[in-house]
Motif scaffolding. Structure first.
Motif, PDB file in Angstrom:
ATOM      1  N   VAL A 241      12.801   1.559  -1.505  1.00  0.00           N
ATOM      2  CA  VAL A 241      12.919   2.240  -2.794  1.00  0.00           C
ATOM      3  C   VAL A 241      11.821   3.292  -2.935  1.00  0.00           C
ATOM      4  N   VAL A 242      11.688   3.871  -4.122  1.00  0.00           N
ATOM      5  CA  VAL A 242      10.706   4.928  -4.367  1.00  0.00           C
ATOM      6  C   VAL A 242       9.328   4.279  -4.564  1.00  0.00           C
ATOM      7  N   SER A 243       8.618   4.106  -3.465  1.00  0.00           N
ATOM      8  CA  SER A 243       7.371   3.333  -3.498  1.00  0.00           C
ATOM      9  C   SER A 243       6.141   4.125  -3.089  1.00  0.00           C
ATOM     10  N   LYS A 244       6.305   5.404  -2.740  1.00  0.00           N
ATOM     11  CA  LYS A 244       5.179   6.184  -2.218  1.00  0.00           C
ATOM     12  C   LYS A 244       4.014   6.219  -3.206  1.00  0.00           C
ATOM     13  N   LYS A 245       4.295   6.458  -4.476  1.00  0.00           N
ATOM     14  CA  LYS A 245       3.241   6.534  -5.483  1.00  0.00           C
ATOM     15  C   LYS A 245       2.543   5.190  -5.637  1.00  0.00           C
ATOM     16  N   ALA A 246       3.318   4.098  -5.663  1.00  0.00           N
ATOM     17  CA  ALA A 246       2.735   2.759  -5.794  1.00  0.00           C
ATOM     18  C   ALA A 246       1.876   2.424  -4.579  1.00  0.00           C
ATOM     19  N   TYR A 247       2.349   2.784  -3.377  1.00  0.00           N
ATOM     20  CA  TYR A 247       1.577   2.522  -2.162  1.00  0.00           C
ATOM     21  C   TYR A 247       0.239   3.267  -2.207  1.00  0.00           C
ATOM     22  N   GLY A 248       0.288   4.547  -2.601  1.00  0.00           N
ATOM     23  CA  GLY A 248      -0.938   5.326  -2.668  1.00  0.00           C
ATOM     24  C   GLY A 248      -1.921   4.767  -3.685  1.00  0.00           C
TER      25      GLY A 248
END
Length: 326
Positions: A241-248
């Motif tokens: 899913v759209v997780s790039k921001k959460a990962y960062g």
């Protein structure tokens, strides 16, 4: 899209034994064996308690029996959909029964489920019918975790979107080039965004912090060895899913916590000395928390952002691993 976000109250503890056994419809020998298992009782605080209802949580087949008890919810909603007054877009004729059935979606995992439809009255009617259907199994909806909302707009006092299995699902307005499309390739004017649930993100970070605090005096390698499986498992779960921001965000918070961890171990050393001891540049990736082992591959801390995000295609409910197309 309007939806009913619902949860079944004490699902495992309140399933009606008689209704469950009738739904099993199996051989008498197996039926007697399962009935005996259900009635065997449980030990709670060193005291024996009889079980007149429910399936003990932790039992080897409790999840299977709970799913059997709840099987049929989707078909009940589909049958109900055929009776709705749903007309074509021109308002002249009723939709075919097949289209009416397809217009209502029920998605369930264990005792957590959602019902979606573009008409709020349809969703409200589905809620009433599901509540009646659950009564036959000795169950009921949990009021505190049952709400009506909308995926795109604010409805009453509820924010748009919903949480399901650790994901937050909502829709956002979108232009021509980012808008989703219907089956006929017409623009919808919005796009669906699925992200990690903020509460699950917080729980995961607190677990990381707890582990770092527990290894204040342990070797760096031991800390990395315990953090990596935790990070890999969580990041892999949300990698579709759209997780790039959460990962960062998690990587940044984890870096700050590790700086505190390192400073605590060397209070008389400079920030530059600490950074050189615990962080490296490996393969073009800077600020890698890793051990320094001359002539060997260093043990490095996995970053959430290094887990690749891979989209997937939803498998249809009627699909089978034996289908030739899979």
């Amino acid at each position: 899209m309007f939806l009913l976000d619902a949860d079944i109250s004490q699902c495992f503890d309140r399933i009606n034994h008689k209704a469950l056994l009738n739904k099993l419809n199996t051989f008498p020998t197996i039926r007697r064996q399962i009935r005996a298992w259900l009635k065997a009782g449980v030990m709670d605080n060193m005291q024996f308690q009889e079980t007149s209802e429910g399936t003990p949580q932790g039992g080897v087949i409790s999840p299977l029996l709970a799913n059997i008890a709840l099987h049929g919810m989707e078909e009940r909603i589909k049958d109900l959909a055929e009776t709705f007054d749903l007309k074509r877009s021109d308002g002249k004729y009723q939709l075919p029964k097949r289209d009416k059935r397809d217009s209502v979606q029920l998605i369930r995992y264990a005792d957590d489920f959602v019902i979606l439809h573009k008409d709020i009255t349809v969703v409200q009617r589905c809620q009433q019918v599901i509540a009646e259907w659950l009564e036959g199994m000795g169950l009921e909806l949990k009021p505190s975790k049952t709400r009506l909302t909308h995926t795109l707009n604010r409805y009453e006092d509820n924010e748009p979107g919903f949480n399901f299995l650790g994901f937050n699902i909502r829709q956002s307005p979108a232009g021509k080039y980012t808008s989703g499309k219907d089956p006929k390739k017409r623009l919808l004017g919005f796009t669906t965004i699925i992200t990690p649930n903020s509460q699950k993100l917080k729980i995961h970070y607190e677990k990381i912090v707890s582990t770092i605090n527990a290894y204040k005096s342990a070797p760096q390698a031991a800390l990395i060895r315990n953090l990596n499986p935790m990070i890999r498992g969580w990041a892999n779960y949300y990698s579709t899913v759209v997780s790039k921001k959460a990962y960062g965000q998690l990587d940044y918070l984890m870096y700050k916590k590790l700086r505190v961890w390192a400073k605590h171990r060397h209070r008389n050393k400079t920030t530059k000395w600490i950074a050189k001891k615990y962080w490296q540049s490996i393969g073009g990736d800077n600020w890698v928390f890793a051990t320094r082992q001359e002539g060997k591959n260093p043990m490095r801390l996995l970053k959430h952002s290094r887990i690749p995000i891979v989209r997937h295609v939803k498998v249809k409910g009627e699909a089978s691993p034996y289908d030739a197309i899979l």
